[in-house]
Design a protein around this motif. Structure first.
Motif, PDB file in Angstrom:
ATOM      1  N   TRP A  91       8.659  13.260  -3.793  1.00 11.40           N
ATOM      2  CA  TRP A  91      10.022  12.923  -4.232  1.00 11.40           C
ATOM      3  C   TRP A  91      10.744  12.173  -3.110  1.00 11.40           C
ATOM      4  CZ3 TRP A  91      14.846  14.034  -2.265  1.00 11.40           C
ATOM      5  CH2 TRP A  91      15.949  13.767  -3.117  1.00 11.40           C
ATOM      6  N   THR A  92      10.591  12.701  -1.886  1.00 11.47           N
ATOM      7  CA  THR A  92      11.245  12.078  -0.733  1.00 11.47           C
ATOM      8  C   THR A  92      10.724  10.656  -0.520  1.00 11.47           C
ATOM      9  OG1 THR A  92      11.485  14.236   0.315  1.00 11.47           O
ATOM     10  CG2 THR A  92      11.652  12.295   1.746  1.00 11.47           C
ATOM     11  N   ALA A  93       9.402  10.515  -0.579  1.00  9.87           N
ATOM     12  CA  ALA A  93       8.813   9.185  -0.376  1.00  9.87           C
ATOM     13  C   ALA A  93       9.302   8.222  -1.460  1.00  9.87           C
ATOM     14  CB  ALA A  93       7.292   9.274  -0.396  1.00  9.87           C
ATOM     15  N   LEU A  94       9.458   8.710  -2.667  1.00 13.09           N
ATOM     16  CA  LEU A  94       9.945   7.843  -3.752  1.00 13.09           C
ATOM     17  C   LEU A  94      11.393   7.417  -3.519  1.00 13.09           C
ATOM     18  CD1 LEU A  94       8.252   9.648  -6.768  1.00 13.09           C
ATOM     19  CD2 LEU A  94       7.889   7.254  -6.109  1.00 13.09           C
ATOM     20  N   GLN A  95      12.215   8.324  -2.987  1.00 14.53           N
ATOM     21  CA  GLN A  95      13.603   7.928  -2.680  1.00 14.53           C
ATOM     22  C   GLN A  95      13.605   6.832  -1.621  1.00 14.53           C
ATOM     23  OE1 GLN A  95      15.589   9.292  -4.872  1.00 14.53           O
ATOM     24  NE2 GLN A  95      13.881  10.640  -5.395  1.00 14.53           N
TER      25      GLN A  95
ATOM     26  N   VAL B 136       7.863   5.305   6.643  1.00 14.32           N
ATOM     27  CA  VAL B 136       7.517   6.150   5.499  1.00 14.32           C
ATOM     28  C   VAL B 136       6.007   6.414   5.476  1.00 14.32           C
ATOM     29  CG1 VAL B 136       7.662   6.425   3.003  1.00 14.32           C
ATOM     30  CG2 VAL B 136       9.494   5.254   4.231  1.00 14.32           C
ATOM     31  N   ASN B 137       5.229   5.408   5.844  1.00 12.91           N
ATOM     32  CA  ASN B 137       3.788   5.641   5.952  1.00 12.91           C
ATOM     33  C   ASN B 137       3.479   6.722   6.987  1.00 12.91           C
ATOM     34  OD1 ASN B 137       2.299   4.018   4.081  1.00 12.91           O
ATOM     35  ND2 ASN B 137       2.854   2.181   5.250  1.00 12.91           N
ATOM     36  N   ALA B 138       4.185   6.667   8.112  1.00 11.79           N
ATOM     37  CA  ALA B 138       3.966   7.670   9.165  1.00 11.79           C
ATOM     38  C   ALA B 138       4.368   9.050   8.664  1.00 11.79           C
ATOM     39  CB  ALA B 138       4.762   7.297  10.417  1.00 11.79           C
ATOM     40  N   TYR B 139       5.463   9.105   7.929  1.00 10.95           N
ATOM     41  CA  TYR B 139       5.924  10.375   7.343  1.00 10.95           C
ATOM     42  C   TYR B 139       4.850  10.962   6.429  1.00 10.95           C
ATOM     43  CZ  TYR B 139       8.447  13.094   3.744  1.00 10.95           C
ATOM     44  OH  TYR B 139       8.838  14.048   2.843  1.00 10.95           O
ATOM     45  N   LEU B 140       4.268  10.118   5.606  1.00 10.75           N
ATOM     46  CA  LEU B 140       3.226  10.610   4.691  1.00 10.75           C
ATOM     47  C   LEU B 140       2.021  11.112   5.473  1.00 10.75           C
ATOM     48  CD1 LEU B 140       3.366   7.861   1.920  1.00 10.75           C
ATOM     49  CD2 LEU B 140       4.004  10.268   1.676  1.00 10.75           C
ATOM     50  N   ASN B 141       1.611  10.355   6.501  1.00  9.99           N
ATOM     51  CA  ASN B 141       0.467  10.808   7.285  1.00  9.99           C
ATOM     52  C   ASN B 141       0.748  12.147   7.948  1.00  9.99           C
ATOM     53  OD1 ASN B 141      -0.419   8.221   6.623  1.00  9.99           O
ATOM     54  ND2 ASN B 141      -1.618   8.067   8.510  1.00  9.99           N
ATOM     55  N   ALA B 142       1.992  12.346   8.362  1.00  7.76           N
ATOM     56  CA  ALA B 142       2.342  13.602   9.013  1.00  7.76           C
ATOM     57  C   ALA B 142       2.410  14.742   8.001  1.00  7.76           C
ATOM     58  CB  ALA B 142       3.675  13.455   9.739  1.00  7.76           C
ATOM     59  N   GLU B 143       2.940  14.494   6.809  1.00  9.33           N
ATOM     60  CA  GLU B 143       3.144  15.554   5.811  1.00  9.33           C
ATOM     61  C   GLU B 143       1.900  15.818   4.964  1.00  9.33           C
ATOM     62  OE1 GLU B 143       5.789  17.459   5.630  1.00  9.33           O
ATOM     63  OE2 GLU B 143       6.917  16.354   7.162  1.00  9.33           O
ATOM     64  N   GLU B 144       1.049  14.838   4.840  1.00 13.04           N
ATOM     65  CA  GLU B 144      -0.216  14.967   4.094  1.00 13.04           C
ATOM     66  C   GLU B 144      -0.055  15.629   2.723  1.00 13.04           C
ATOM     67  OE1 GLU B 144      -2.426  17.043   7.266  1.00 13.04           O
ATOM     68  OE2 GLU B 144      -3.607  15.194   7.433  1.00 13.04           O
ATOM     69  N   PRO B 145       0.746  15.037   1.872  1.00  7.44           N
ATOM     70  CA  PRO B 145       0.987  15.683   0.565  1.00  7.44           C
ATOM     71  C   PRO B 145      -0.296  15.883  -0.240  1.00  7.44           C
ATOM     72  CG  PRO B 145       1.776  13.403   0.582  1.00  7.44           C
ATOM     73  CD  PRO B 145       1.453  13.757   1.992  1.00  7.44           C
TER      74      PRO B 145
ATOM     75  N   LEU C 284       2.616   6.146  -5.573  1.00 14.73           N
ATOM     76  CA  LEU C 284       2.560   6.167  -7.041  1.00 14.73           C
ATOM     77  C   LEU C 284       1.243   6.775  -7.513  1.00 14.73           C
ATOM     78  CD1 LEU C 284       4.145   2.712  -7.931  1.00 14.73           C
ATOM     79  CD2 LEU C 284       5.156   4.977  -8.252  1.00 14.73           C
ATOM     80  N   SER C 285       0.172   6.502  -6.795  1.00 12.32           N
ATOM     81  CA  SER C 285      -1.130   7.017  -7.218  1.00 12.32           C
ATOM     82  C   SER C 285      -1.174   8.545  -7.162  1.00 12.32           C
ATOM     83  CB  SER C 285      -2.239   6.453  -6.332  1.00 12.32           C
ATOM     84  OG  SER C 285      -2.383   5.078  -6.551  1.00 12.32           O
ATOM     85  N   ILE C 286      -0.747   9.101  -6.041  1.00 14.66           N
ATOM     86  CA  ILE C 286      -0.782  10.573  -5.951  1.00 14.66           C
ATOM     87  C   ILE C 286       0.162  11.194  -6.974  1.00 14.66           C
ATOM     88  CG2 ILE C 286      -0.742  12.548  -4.395  1.00 14.66           C
ATOM     89  CD1 ILE C 286      -0.329  10.705  -2.087  1.00 14.66           C
ATOM     90  N   THR C 287       1.318  10.573  -7.130  1.00 11.48           N
ATOM     91  CA  THR C 287       2.291  11.128  -8.079  1.00 11.48           C
ATOM     92  C   THR C 287       1.740  11.079  -9.502  1.00 11.48           C
ATOM     93  OG1 THR C 287       4.050  10.302  -6.635  1.00 11.48           O
ATOM     94  CG2 THR C 287       4.681  10.989  -8.846  1.00 11.48           C
ATOM     95  N   ALA C 288       1.145   9.968  -9.841  1.00 17.56           N
ATOM     96  CA  ALA C 288       0.610   9.833 -11.198  1.00 17.56           C
ATOM     97  C   ALA C 288      -0.451  10.899 -11.463  1.00 17.56           C
ATOM     98  CB  ALA C 288       0.021   8.434 -11.383  1.00 17.56           C
ATOM     99  N   LYS C 289      -1.330  11.105 -10.480  1.00 18.09           N
ATOM    100  CA  LYS C 289      -2.419  12.062 -10.679  1.00 18.09           C
ATOM    101  C   LYS C 289      -1.924  13.490 -10.778  1.00 18.09           C
ATOM    102  CE  LYS C 289      -5.913   9.555  -8.214  1.00 18.09           C
ATOM    103  NZ  LYS C 289      -6.522   9.437  -6.887  1.00 18.09           N
ATOM    104  N   ASN C 290      -0.935  13.834  -9.972  1.00 14.67           N
ATOM    105  CA  ASN C 290      -0.545  15.234  -9.857  1.00 14.67           C
ATOM    106  C   ASN C 290       0.672  15.629 -10.676  1.00 14.67           C
ATOM    107  OD1 ASN C 290      -2.401  16.438  -7.622  1.00 14.67           O
ATOM    108  ND2 ASN C 290      -1.799  14.411  -6.879  1.00 14.67           N
ATOM    109  N   PHE C 291       1.484  14.635 -11.048  1.00 15.75           N
ATOM    110  CA  PHE C 291       2.724  14.979 -11.747  1.00 15.75           C
ATOM    111  C   PHE C 291       2.862  14.204 -13.042  1.00 15.75           C
ATOM    112  CE2 PHE C 291       3.325  16.321  -7.439  1.00 15.75           C
ATOM    113  CZ  PHE C 291       3.941  17.543  -7.573  1.00 15.75           C
TER     114      PHE C 291
ATOM    115  N   ASN D  15       0.817  -1.213   0.000  1.00 14.38           N
ATOM    116  CA  ASN D  15       0.000   0.000   0.000  1.00 14.38           C
ATOM    117  C   ASN D  15       0.848   1.259   0.000  1.00 14.38           C
ATOM    118  OD1 ASN D  15      -2.579   1.408   0.257  1.00 14.38           O
ATOM    119  ND2 ASN D  15      -1.804   1.976   2.279  1.00 14.38           N
ATOM    120  N   LEU D  16       1.991   1.222   0.655  1.00 13.48           N
ATOM    121  CA  LEU D  16       2.876   2.390   0.634  1.00 13.48           C
ATOM    122  C   LEU D  16       3.257   2.727  -0.809  1.00 13.48           C
ATOM    123  CD1 LEU D  16       4.805   4.508   1.808  1.00 13.48           C
ATOM    124  CD2 LEU D  16       6.521   2.685   2.011  1.00 13.48           C
TER     125      LEU D  16
END
Length: 549
Positions: free
Chosen positions: A485-489, A460-469, A402-409, A396-397
RNA sequence: GGCGGCGUAGCUCAGUCGGUAAGAGCGCUCGACUCAUAAUCGAGAGGUCGGCAGUUCAAGUCUGCCCGCCGCUACCA
């Protein structure tokens, strides 16, 4: 970069007498494969060998029961094993068998050298003889009534009903399985391996091993302290490696017995691999270089053969490396029962491989490897682990990023802006994860390594929840893109950490990310603007009845 | 019978040399979030560490006995 190490990954030889099950996969093949894959990525020179063990009385007994040749039994299961390794992704450098001419030659060489060294001698003893078939009978070829439980089809070595060890002379009303005749005792001559000559050296060696699993070292030391007895290495059989000249003078119908030749398979397979590679001496880098390391992946029932008898054979031969470690596993049990193909407990590796994605199967087993204790497993638990850990956390991570990136970038890696402390920290943690997974695998703590990689995915999941891109993107496209970009790295790094465990989806994820297959133990950077492949889940969530036949 | 390993949360398991107040993952409860495969994140509840006795200032950890499971016990490998 440290110097590459030469690492021999020696894996128990599956007995070609029946299908192998998940207990075997988790006990030896999968851990060996994870270990070998890691070391290849770390730049070490790995030689991982095994093969089908084609000798021994269970095969000949089965062949006679089915009215076919032993070779037919062997061919059937050897093919099944090859198919299973392919499906599960066990990446051998060579998977061969003890039926090769090369193996016979190497075994005979070991025999001759030990005999020349005074470690093998012929002795006469009384054995059961079938007067109708005019041949001596191995214990397994005698059956009769068990003196303990009165079961009337007990084998000469063990009663299948009450499980007790037997001596064939204790059987009531003994009879030959070949002819039904009553066996009689006759003297016969056999070669014995003089294990007693190695007692002191071996004990000294065993006591000084570092880092071995406690149960392995204690079992080997305890067995040796009890006194090593000389042991017959030939049998009255016509299925097995021939006794080499000039030692073939103890009578007809005798062969080297399977326990002596099976462990030699590690050496003979290395020699065969070297021949195939075009450099017939290439095997020496793993066997004669004192800096080379060797790891023997086996089940706990095999400890004595690999930590006691095989080292004796190697000492007697001389000039060959003793095992660096024998990380024997305990057993996977199924609702408390030891997996046993013959008793119908636990289904074959192929059965599971036909119903699960290979990495799902690998994950479910790697997460519960019986490294210290017997570990219980059920189909429901496997499905739960796959769905609730592998799919939910790691799958799921990848999918959410990938889903958000695909939609927005437009399916490309965003160009990062300035990195925040939290961005740097997530990437640093990923690199630490790589280090810690590597350290765990090197200690052959493979469960812990996988757990550590999953912890990395959770971070990384926790990072995303905290940053809420997904929110930030609506007000600050550059900052949102930087988080992605960070999550992808981080995903790029975690992919490497997971690769020894999940090689198939690692390749798949690499294709999506536009990366080459993982070839070194480090995090490849994904440059801003690099195109990404289509979004597709790495894993499929399983239905609860996925393993209900 | 002898030797060895093991017994820790509902489940699967970590616990180094005895030392704050016993850990993880999953499950469960509550909360947050809604990008994502009803996925994720946070918090919480949950344990007389198989039993009894002992050593010690202090025991999941050391000793003894007992119970249970597993392996080996040399012809399964």
């Amino acid at each position: 970069m440290p110097e590459p190490r030469n690492i021999l990954v020696a894996v128990a030889w599956p007995y070609a007498s029946g299908p192998r099950h998940l207990g075997h996969l988790g006990g030896a093949y999968l851990p060996a494969d994870i270990f070998a894959r890691y070391h290849r990525l770390a730049g070490d020179n790995v030689l991982m060998v095994s093969g089908s063990d084609v000798h021994g009385t269970p095969i000949t007994v089965r062949a006679e029961q089915e009215g076919v040749s032993p070779q037919e039994i062997v061919d059937r299961y050897h093919a099944e094993f090859l198919d299973a390794w392919d499906k599960v992704g066990i990446a051998w450098d060579l998977y061969t068998s003890t039926g090769t001419e090369n193996h016979h030659e190497v075994t005979q060489d070991v025999f001759s050298r030990l005999a020349e060294g005074g470690y093998i001698e012929a002795r006469s003893s009384d054995q059961l003889y079938d007067p109708e078939a005019e041949r001596f009978l191995p214990d397994r070829y005698v059956e009769g009534t068990c003196p303990h439980c009165e079961y009337d089809a007990a084998r000469g070595d063990q009663c299948d009903n009450c499980g007790r060890q037997l001596d064939p002379v204790d059987l009531i009303d003994p009879r030959s399985r070949l002819t039904g005749a009553t066996p009689e005792m006759r003297p016969t001559e056999h070669y014995f391996l003089l294990l007693s000559k190695f007692q002191d050296r071996l004990l000294e060696w065993l006591r000084t091993r570092q880092g071995w699993r406690k149960h392995v070292q204690n079992m080997a030391i305890g067995f040796t302290e009890g006194g090593l007895q000389d042991r017959a290495i030939t049998r009255d059989l016509d299925w097995g490696v021939a006794i080499p000249s000039p030692y073939d003078t103890i009578g007809d119908g005798k062969r080297i017995y399977v326990w002596f030749d099976a462990v030699i398979g590690y050496l003979s397979a290395s020699v065969e691999w070297a021949k195939n590679s075009g450099d017939p001496d290439a095997w020496k880098a793993w066997w004669q270089d004192p800096d080379a390391e060797s790891y023997y992946f086996i089940g706990k029932d095999n400890v004595v053969f690999h930590a006691v008898i095989w080292p004796c054979q190697l000492m007697g031969y001389g000039g060959l490396n003793l095992p660096t470690d024998v990380p024997a596993n305990q057993y996977i049990t199924f609702k408390g029962d030891k997996a046993s193909a013959s008793r119908g407990v636990g289904r074959s590796i192929g059965w599971y491989a036909d119903r699960l994605e290979p990495d799902e199967l690998r994950y479910a087993i790697a997460a519960i490897l019986p490294e210290q204790n017997d570990t219980d497993l059920s189909d429901d638990q496997m499905i739960a682990r796959i769905n609730e850990e592998l799919v939910a956390t790691w799958g799921n991570l990848v999918n959410r990023v990938l889903s958000i990136t695909a939609k927005n970038f437009d399916s490309a890696v965003p160009e990062p802006g300035p990195l925040s402390d939290s961005d740097r920290q997530v990437i640093a943690e990923t690199d630490e994860t790589l280090d810690e997974v590597a350290a765990a695998i090197q200690r052959v703590e493979l469960r812990a390594g996988l757990r550590r990689a999953m912890d990395g995915a959770q971070s990384v999941n926790a990072y995303l929840n905290a940053e809420e891109p997904w929110k930030v993107l609506k007000v600050d496209r550059e900052r949102g893109g930087t988080v992605l970009w960070t999550a992808l790295q981080a995903i790029s790094g975690l992919r490497v950490a997971f690769t020894p465990y999940l090689p198939f989806t690692s390749d798949h994820l690499g294709e999506i990310l536009g990366l080459e297959p993982v070839s070194s133990w480090g995090r490849p950077e994904l440059p801003g603007g690099a195109p990404l492949g289509g979004v597709q889940p790495l894993f499929t969530k399983l239905e609860p009845d996925a393993l209900d036949e």
